[in-house]
Design an enzyme around this catalytic site. Structure first.
Site, PDB file in Angstrom:
ATOM      1  N   LYS A   1       9.067  36.008 -47.897  1.00  0.00           N
ATOM      2  CA  LYS A   1       9.147  34.561 -48.068  1.00  0.00           C
ATOM      3  C   LYS A   1       7.944  34.070 -48.892  1.00  0.00           C
ATOM      4  O   LYS A   1       7.868  34.354 -50.071  1.00  0.00           O
ATOM      5  CB  LYS A   1       9.250  33.888 -46.696  1.00  0.00           C
ATOM      6  CG  LYS A   1      10.363  34.493 -45.799  1.00  0.00           C
ATOM      7  CD  LYS A   1      11.752  34.196 -46.312  1.00  0.00           C
ATOM      8  CE  LYS A   1      12.868  34.994 -45.635  1.00  0.00           C
ATOM      9  NZ  LYS A   1      12.953  34.947 -44.191  1.00  0.00           N
TER      10      LYS A   1
ATOM     11  N   ARG B   1       3.326  58.252 -46.822  1.00  0.00           N
ATOM     12  CA  ARG B   1       4.050  57.402 -45.867  1.00  0.00           C
ATOM     13  C   ARG B   1       3.098  56.482 -45.101  1.00  0.00           C
ATOM     14  O   ARG B   1       3.481  55.401 -44.658  1.00  0.00           O
ATOM     15  CB  ARG B   1       4.846  58.269 -44.886  1.00  0.00           C
ATOM     16  CG  ARG B   1       5.919  57.488 -44.128  1.00  0.00           C
ATOM     17  CD  ARG B   1       6.831  58.392 -43.315  1.00  0.00           C
ATOM     18  NE  ARG B   1       6.140  59.050 -42.247  1.00  0.00           N
ATOM     19  CZ  ARG B   1       6.284  60.338 -41.921  1.00  0.00           C
ATOM     20  NH1 ARG B   1       7.105  61.110 -42.608  1.00  0.00           N
ATOM     21  NH2 ARG B   1       5.614  60.862 -40.925  1.00  0.00           N
TER      22      ARG B   1
ATOM     23  N   ASP C   1       6.658  35.731 -34.493  1.00  0.00           N
ATOM     24  CA  ASP C   1       7.159  35.684 -35.868  1.00  0.00           C
ATOM     25  C   ASP C   1       6.514  34.457 -36.516  1.00  0.00           C
ATOM     26  O   ASP C   1       6.885  33.323 -36.224  1.00  0.00           O
ATOM     27  CB  ASP C   1       8.692  35.600 -35.879  1.00  0.00           C
ATOM     28  CG  ASP C   1       9.264  35.673 -37.291  1.00  0.00           C
ATOM     29  OD1 ASP C   1       8.565  35.251 -38.247  1.00  0.00           O
ATOM     30  OD2 ASP C   1      10.408  36.142 -37.449  1.00  0.00           O
TER      31      ASP C   1
ATOM     32  N   TYR D   1      14.789  33.919 -34.925  1.00  0.00           N
ATOM     33  CA  TYR D   1      15.534  34.288 -36.140  1.00  0.00           C
ATOM     34  C   TYR D   1      16.796  35.082 -35.743  1.00  0.00           C
ATOM     35  O   TYR D   1      16.713  36.053 -34.979  1.00  0.00           O
ATOM     36  CB  TYR D   1      14.594  35.130 -37.009  1.00  0.00           C
ATOM     37  CG  TYR D   1      15.175  35.725 -38.263  1.00  0.00           C
ATOM     38  CD1 TYR D   1      15.652  34.922 -39.286  1.00  0.00           C
ATOM     39  CD2 TYR D   1      15.202  37.102 -38.439  1.00  0.00           C
ATOM     40  CE1 TYR D   1      16.158  35.484 -40.451  1.00  0.00           C
ATOM     41  CE2 TYR D   1      15.702  37.672 -39.601  1.00  0.00           C
ATOM     42  CZ  TYR D   1      16.181  36.851 -40.602  1.00  0.00           C
ATOM     43  OH  TYR D   1      16.675  37.408 -41.752  1.00  0.00           O
TER      44      TYR D   1
END
Ligand SMILES: *Cc1c(COP(=O)(O)O)cnc(C)c1O
Length: 399
Positions: free
Chosen positions: A215, A65, A190, A118
Site C-alpha cells: 500500500k 532466503r 495490522d 481485513y
C-alpha cells in the site's frame, strides 16, 4: 552516512529519517540507493567465516532466503521508523498477517480477532486456523478494556487492526494490550492504514506490527510486499515462524518498497489532506448516510484517533443511503478519475464498491446499504471533488 536503529532520536524528524534510514552508500560503491542484490548462494571466504555466518542472528546470514543487503536495508529502515526490535519481509501483506499469526498459535489455543479485520485474514482464520484446532473468536472493535471478559488462559493471540477494514472503527489498543498481556497473549496489529508514520505500535503495547507494504510504503501500485516487526519479547517466535515456512521476498520488490518509502511522508501529507477535504465534501452529499473517517470530528473514533495517532492516511468509506443497483452503476459510470480496483495506497485514486455487507458477528454497528471505499490519490483535490460531484449528480438522476 550510516543510518541505523539509533537514528530514532526525538530530534530527528520523520521526513529526515525516511531519506536516510537503511542507506549506507559507502558499502555500495557510493550508490545512493542500496542496489538490487539477486542471489541464493552466498559464498564464504573460509571455514571461519562460514561458521560465523551460520550463527543464529548473524545479520549477514548464509543463504539468500534469509535476505540480501537489499533486504537488510529495508528491514533497517522499517526498524528505524517503527521502533521494533527487528523485522522480516514477506511476499505479500496477507502472508505477513497469516504467518505472523501461525508463529504464535498451536492446536488447542484460543485467538481473539477484531470483527473489523481485513477480509482475507478473516478467511484464513476461519478456514486454516480452525482446521488446525485453534479456536477463533471475533470481538467488537469498540470493546476496549472489556476484552478481559473474553480472554482465557489459553488465549495466545489478540489480533487487532485499527482503524478496521471497510468500517474504520478505531480500537483502544493500549487498553486491549494491557488486558491481553495479563494472560500472556501476544498482541498482533495490522498497521497498514496508519503506516509506520501515523501509529507507533510499540509505544502502545503491540508485540508484532504488520504492514501490507504493497500500500503506502511501495506507494505506486507496482509491487506486492509484506513486513512484520516485533518487540524483543516476540522477535524470536516471529522469526522462527517465518523461517520455518520458508517466507522471504524478492529483491526487486524490496527495492521498489525502499524507493517508494523515501517519499512516503510527502505523499502521505497530500493523501491525508485531500482525504479529509473529500470526506468533508462527501458529508454534504444528500445520498451519503455517513462518512467513515476517523479524522472527522463527528466520527465516533475521533477521540481515540486523536489520542493515539499522528495522522490519517487517505483511505475511508462512504455508507450510501438505499440507492439501488441501477443508480449505483450510474455513480461508477460517472467517475472519471477514480478507478474501480482492489488495493490502495498508490498515487492514483480508487473507488471500490463492497459487493455485500461486510461479515460482522460481534459489532454493534452494521451497514445494510452499499459501502464504497475511497482511496484519495495525488490528483488535484478540486478535480477529485468535481469528479465526485458529477458522479453523485448522475446517481441522483437515476433514482
Ligand atoms: C491490502 C491489505 C492487506 C494485504 O496486503 P497484500 O499485499 O495485498 O497481500 C492486509 N491488510 C490490510 C489492512 C490491507 O488493506
Amino acid at each position: 552516512m550510516t543510518s541505523d536503529h539509533s537514528s530514532g532520536s526525538p530530534t530527528t524528524h520523520v521526513d529526515t529519517q525516511l531519506v536516510h534510514c537503511g542507506r549506507e552508500p559507502a558499502r555500495f560503491a557510493g550508490m545512493v540507493n542500496t542496489p538490487v542484490f539477486r542471489g541464493s548462494t552466498i559464498i564464504a571466504n573460509n571455514l571461519e567465516d562460514w561458521e560465523a555466518a551460520r550463527q543464529i542472528d548473524n545479520p549477514m546470514s548464509n543463504y539468500g532466503r534469509f535476505g540480501t543487503p537489499t533486504t537488510r536495508s529495508f528491514e533497517q529502515a522499517i526498524v528505524t521508523l517503527e521502533g521494533g526490535h527487528n523485522c522480516l519481509v514477506f511476499p505479500s501483506g496477507l502472508s505477513a498477517c497469516t504467518h505472523s499469526i501461525m508463529a504464535f498459535v498451536k492446536s488447542g489455543d484460543h485467538v481473539l480477532i477484531t470483527d473489523s479485520v481485513y477480509g482475507p485474514t478473516r478467511t484464513f482464520a476461519d478456514r486454516v486456523l480452525r482446521r488446525m484446532g485453534v479456536e477463533v473468536e471475533y470481538f467488537d472493535p469498540l470493546i476496549g478494556g472489556e476484552i478481559r471478559t473474553l480472554l482465557r488462559p489459553n488465549t495466545s493471540v489478540v489480533f487487532v487492526e485499527s482503524p478496521g477494514s471497510w468500517t474504520f472503527e478505531v480500537q483502544d489498543i493500549p487498553a486491549i494490550a494491557e488486558e491481553a498481556h495479563k494472560v500472556g497473549a501476544y498482541v498482533l496489529l495490522d498497521n497498514t492504514w496508519a503506516t509506520p508514520l501515523f501509529f507507533k505500535p510499540f509505544e502502545h503495547g503491540v508485540d508484532v506490527s504488520i504492514h501490507a507494504a504493497t500500500k503506502y510504503i511501495v506507494g505506486h501500485s507496482d509491487a506486492l510486499l509484506g513486513v512484520a516487526s516485533a518487540n524483543e519479547r516476540a522477535w524470536c517466535i516471529l522469526k522462527h515462524g517465518a523461517h520455518d515456512f520458508g517466507q522471504t521476498a524478492g529483491p526487486d520488490d524490496i527495492y521498489l518498497a525502499l524507493r517508494g518509502m523515501r517519499s512516503m511522508a510527502v505523499r502521505l501529507r497530500q493523501h491525508s489532506e485531500s482525504g479529509i477535504q473529500l470526506a468533508e465534501y462527501l458529508q454534504t452529499q444528500p445520498l451519503v448516510e455517513r462518512v467513515l473517517h476517523p479524522a472527522l470530528p463527528s466520527d465516533p473514533g475521533y477521540k481515540l484517533w486523536q489520542r493515539d495517532f499522528l495522522g490519517a492516511s487517505g483511505l475511508f468509506t462512504i455508507a450510501l443511503k438505499e440507492v439501488g443497483r441501477p443508480a449505483l452503476s450510474k455513480f461508477f459510470d460517472g467517475l472519471q478519475l477514480f478507478g474501480i480496483g482492489l488495493s490502495w495506497g498508490g498515487f492514483e485514486s480508487l473507488a471500490l464498491p463492497l459487493d455485500k455487507p461486510p461479515t460482522r458477528v460481534a459489532s454493534a454497528t452494521t451497514y445494510p446499504n452499499p459501502l464504497v471505499r475511497i482511496h484519495v490519490g495525488l490528483e488535484n483535490i478540486d478535480d477529485l471533488i468535481a469528479d465526485m460531484g458529477l458522479a453523485f449528480k448522475r446517481m441522483e438522476q437515476a433514482l
